[in-house]
Design a protein around this motif. Structure first.
Motif, short mmCIF file in Angstrom:
data_model
loop_
_atom_site.label_atom_id
_atom_site.label_comp_id
_atom_site.label_asym_id
_atom_site.label_seq_id
_atom_site.Cartn_x
_atom_site.Cartn_y
_atom_site.Cartn_z
N LYS A 146 0.81 -1.22 0.00
CA LYS A 146 0.00 0.00 0.00
C LYS A 146 0.85 1.28 0.00
CE LYS A 146 -4.19 -1.74 2.30
NZ LYS A 146 -5.20 -1.13 1.43
N ALA A 147 2.14 1.13 0.29
CA ALA A 147 3.00 2.32 0.42
C ALA A 147 3.43 2.83 -0.95
CB ALA A 147 4.22 1.98 1.25
N LYS A 148 3.63 4.15 -1.03
CA LYS A 148 4.13 4.76 -2.27
C LYS A 148 5.64 4.62 -2.39
CE LYS A 148 2.57 8.20 -4.42
NZ LYS A 148 2.18 9.53 -4.95
N ALA A 149 6.32 4.54 -1.26
CA ALA A 149 7.78 4.48 -1.27
C ALA A 149 8.27 3.95 0.06
CB ALA A 149 8.36 5.86 -1.55
N TYR A 150 9.58 3.67 0.11
CA TYR A 150 10.16 3.07 1.30
C TYR A 150 11.48 3.75 1.64
CZ TYR A 150 7.14 -0.49 -0.77
OH TYR A 150 6.09 -1.12 -1.38
N ILE A 151 11.80 3.77 2.94
CA ILE A 151 13.09 4.27 3.41
C ILE A 151 13.75 3.16 4.21
CG2 ILE A 151 14.28 5.98 4.84
CD1 ILE A 151 11.95 7.89 4.34
#
Length: 383
Positions: A146-151
């Motif tokens: 569901k996330a747009k991006a990751y760190i």
């Protein structure tokens, strides 16, 4: 820009639990506020509902709830409704959440979601070589999708998490945790308790504490006056079912070693820093971390560190320059590095000085915060 964090822990007197993740979030949140970013923190599973202002950060404590059925689902929906209401009324531009347990699975949020790899259950199970509950894996994967991006706090943690969940690596940005370096000054690095080892962290198998007991047995044979201090909460052992990992350590320690071990348990954060300053060498023989805040905190306070050699630690320490990297299962080499530092005080001081320089160049929260702002802006602009 208004950024929100979702977390189960945060350093505040009204929050009962705060470990390394909490420290990393607060370091970033307070620095972002100082740079003109508005910050809200949602802390779930709390004892009460409350809204607090702390160092310019608005903290929403969200009480835990139980339902007759499917609490894992309905509590997530409760969080969703609460967060979305604040997102709309306070114009939050982006929400950051952790990967652990997939807390954002089944949530439909009204702000772009970024997930930071503080360490999923799947990640730790893989490194710890133990099976994961299928439900936990499903929840974590649903949340990640569901996330747009990751760190990722280290490239290693990002790559391993991508492998586990089949994530697109181009959507993962490595941004280290950072320290407020003005809070980590050691004016007298040459003053310490001679031949005292310090371990900080939960007493749990995955952090290599059973190996630590074996390592100290070796050290005490060569240095009978050496001392080992342990700081952190005790934990049950998943492999044996024992309620106390410290009890398992007691079974490993030799009779000589037991006499020179001091277990301090959980102590206030300010006291932890004092104990780091008093230590001769800090040791972290962990099998499973994403970065390890206590490692860089010890380095910032000019301590020589003997750390694990596994993946993530290679991004923190240059072996032989600003610390040592040894695999936790190599008991002989690990103990030899400790004894070498005990007996070469000039090397201990030099390595501690180099450790501080490494932290200044790589983990300064001011430059780390700028990298986060730039990344957040790139995601918001694609909304």
């Amino acid at each position: 820009m208004h950024i929100a964090f979702l977390t189960s822990e945060y350093p505040h007197p009204k929050v009962p639990h705060a470990a390394g993740i909490a420290t990393s979030i607060k370091n970033l949140a307070v620095t972002l506020v100082n740079k003109g970013v508005r910050i809200t923190v949602f802390v779930y599973h709390q004892n009460e509902d409350a809204i607090i202002d702390d160092d310019g950060v608005t903290i929403h404590l969200i009480a835990k709830k139980k339902y007759s059925l499917f609490t894992w689902y309905f509590y997530r929906k409760h969080l969703q409704h609460y967060i979305n209401r604040v997102v709309v009324t306070e114009n939050i531009h982006l929400l950051e959440a952790p990967d652990w347990t997939g807390i954002t699975a089944f949530m439909h949020l009204k702000a772009p979601l970024v997930i930071r790899f503080h360490g999923s259950d799947a990640y730790f199970c893989k490194l710890d070589k133990r099976p994961q509950k299928f439900k936990n894996f499903v929840f974590e994967k649903l949340a990640l999708l569901k996330a747009k991006a990751y760190i990722a706090p280290t490239t290693f943690a990002g790559q391993e998490t991508a492998k586990i969940f089949g994530l697109h690596r181009k959507k993962i940005k490595t941004i280290h945790y950072g320290l407020q370096l003005d809070h980590f000054n050691n004016e007298t690095p040459n003053v310490y308790d001679d031949k005292t080892l310090l371990y900080i962290g939960t007493l749990i198998r995955k952090k290599g504490v059973l190996e630590l007991a074996e390592i100290f047995n070796k050290v005490i044979e060569v240095e009978p006056h050496a001392k080992l201090k342990l700081i952190g909460g005790d934990a049950p052992d998943v492999k044996t079912g024992t309620s106390s990992t410290y009890a398992l350590m007691q079974n490993v320690f030799s009779d000589k070693a037991k006499l020179n071990v001091e277990y301090l348990g959980k102590i206030p954060y300010s006291e932890v820093k004092h104990q780091i300053k008093q230590a001769h060498v800090c040791i972290f023989p962990s099998f499973a971390e994403t970065l390890g805040m206590v490692t860089i905190e010890s380095m910032a306070l000019q301590k020589p560190v003997v750390n694990t050699s596994i993946g993530w630690a290679q991004e923190l320490i240059d072996d032989g320059v600003n610390g040592y990297l040894v695999h936790p299962s190599d008991i002989d080499t690990y103990s030899q590095k400790i004894v070498h530092l005990f007996n070469d005080k000039a090397l201990s001081l030099k390595m501690g000085q180099q450790a501080r320089l490494k932290v200044e160049s790589t983990f300064d929260i001011n430059s780390i915060a700028d990298k986060n702002i730039e990344y957040y802006q790139s995601i918001i602009s694609k909304k």
